[in-house]
Design an enzyme around this catalytic site. Structure first.
Site, PDB file in Angstrom:
ATOM      1  N   LYS A  62       0.850  -1.189   0.000  1.00  0.00           N
ATOM      2  CA  LYS A  62       0.000   0.000   0.000  1.00  0.00           C
ATOM      3  C   LYS A  62       0.884   1.237   0.000  1.00  0.00           C
ATOM      4  O   LYS A  62       1.765   1.387   0.861  1.00  0.00           O
ATOM      5  CB  LYS A  62      -0.895  -0.038   1.249  1.00  0.00           C
ATOM      6  CG  LYS A  62      -2.222   0.647   1.092  1.00  0.00           C
ATOM      7  CD  LYS A  62      -3.104   0.328   2.297  1.00  0.00           C
ATOM      8  CE  LYS A  62      -4.396   1.109   2.261  1.00  0.00           C
ATOM      9  NZ  LYS A  62      -5.152   0.951   3.515  1.00  0.00           N
TER      10      LYS A  62
HETATM   11  O1  G3P Z   1      -9.063   1.870   4.176  1.00  0.00           O
HETATM   12  C1  G3P Z   1      -8.881   3.182   4.598  1.00  0.00           C
HETATM   13  C2  G3P Z   1      -9.636   3.384   5.853  1.00  0.00           C
HETATM   14  O2  G3P Z   1      -9.027   2.692   6.888  1.00  0.00           O
HETATM   15  C3  G3P Z   1      -9.819   4.785   6.259  1.00  0.00           C
HETATM   16  O3  G3P Z   1     -10.990   4.801   6.979  1.00  0.00           O
HETATM   17  O4  G3P Z   1     -12.620   5.629   8.589  1.00  0.00           O
HETATM   18  O5  G3P Z   1     -10.172   6.075   8.921  1.00  0.00           O
HETATM   19  O6  G3P Z   1     -11.435   7.238   7.117  1.00  0.00           O
HETATM   20  P1  G3P Z   1     -11.313   6.004   7.954  1.00  0.00           P
END
Ligand code: G3P
Length: 217
Positions: A83
């Site tokens: 990633k």
């Molecule tokens: O896959 C990316 C994700 O982990 C981000 O999610 O909820 O932290 O914006 P969030």
């Protein structure tokens, strides 16, 4: 649409995996912190039972260092997707690592132009962050629709991995918009099974069954 689980919590991944709900896993530095585990160790454990792509994120900011970290992460298992952040250096690293046959997930995508660049750099997955766009009063789902249109217009093979999914509606809308994959926390995936009419219907069936006085076993 494939389901990836957005967590480094091995017990939660195992539970969903036993139900056949895990086509892959995504992690990031914040999720590694939350797990309290060593990145190499926990990623190796996840890859020991998940066959699909398991994303592990580099933390270097310069292309050469990203490439070195990506190679190290890719050694963990053949199903690692390295990633990389959507920066110019991340795109350079993407080109090199995909050239070596490694899967690459380009993350932190917030615009159609960024997605176009990732596809041209050969990314296996592009991760547009829906929830974080919604957080600043923009339409995260519009980004998924725009990327779908652009990739279809030019037949790019990069898979759209809808990320930063926070709600069950995000899942439905991503599927309708044609995302190839969505990644969500385990609690959002569990909530997909819920419906108040299912609960109400089941309660009525239980009440009526009680009245029959019968038993199946
Ligand atoms: O896959 C990316 C994700 O982990 C981000 O999610 O909820 O932290 O914006 P969030």
């Amino acid at each position: 649409m494939k389901f990836f689980v957005d967590t480094a919590d091995v017990a939660a991944i195992r539970e969903l995996h036993e139900l056949g709900m895990v086509d892959g896993v995504t992690t990031n530095p914040s999720l590694i912190l939350k797990s309290g585990r060593d990145i190499i160790e926990v990623t190796k454990e996840i890859c020991s039972f998940v066959d699909g792509p398991v994303s592990a994120e580099v933390v270097a900011l310069q292309a050469d260092a990203m490439i070195a970290e990506g190679r190290r992460l890719a050694e963990i298992a053949p199903n690692i997707a390295v990633k990389l952040p959507l920066t110019w250096d991340g795109l350079k690293a993407c080109k090199v690592l995909t050239g070596e046959g490694k899967m690459v997930n380009v993350t932190l995508c917030f615009s159609p132009n960024q997605a176009l660049l990732a596809a041209k750099a050969g990314a296996t997955f592009i991760s547009p962050f829906i929830g974080r766009l919604d957080d600043i009063n923009l339409d995260g789902m519009e980004l998924i629709r725009d990327i779908r249109q652009i990739y279809d217009n030019y037949d790019f093979k990069t898979q759209i991995l809808a990320a930063s999914i926070r709600t069950v509606n995000h899942v439905t809308e991503s599927a309708v918009a044609g995302a190839d994959v969505m990644t969500a926390p385990p609690e959002v995936i569990r909530k997909l099974a819920n419906h108040p009419l299912t609960d109400a219907g089941l309660a009525q069936f239980m009440k009526d069954w009680e009245k029959t006085g019968q038993k199946i076993l």
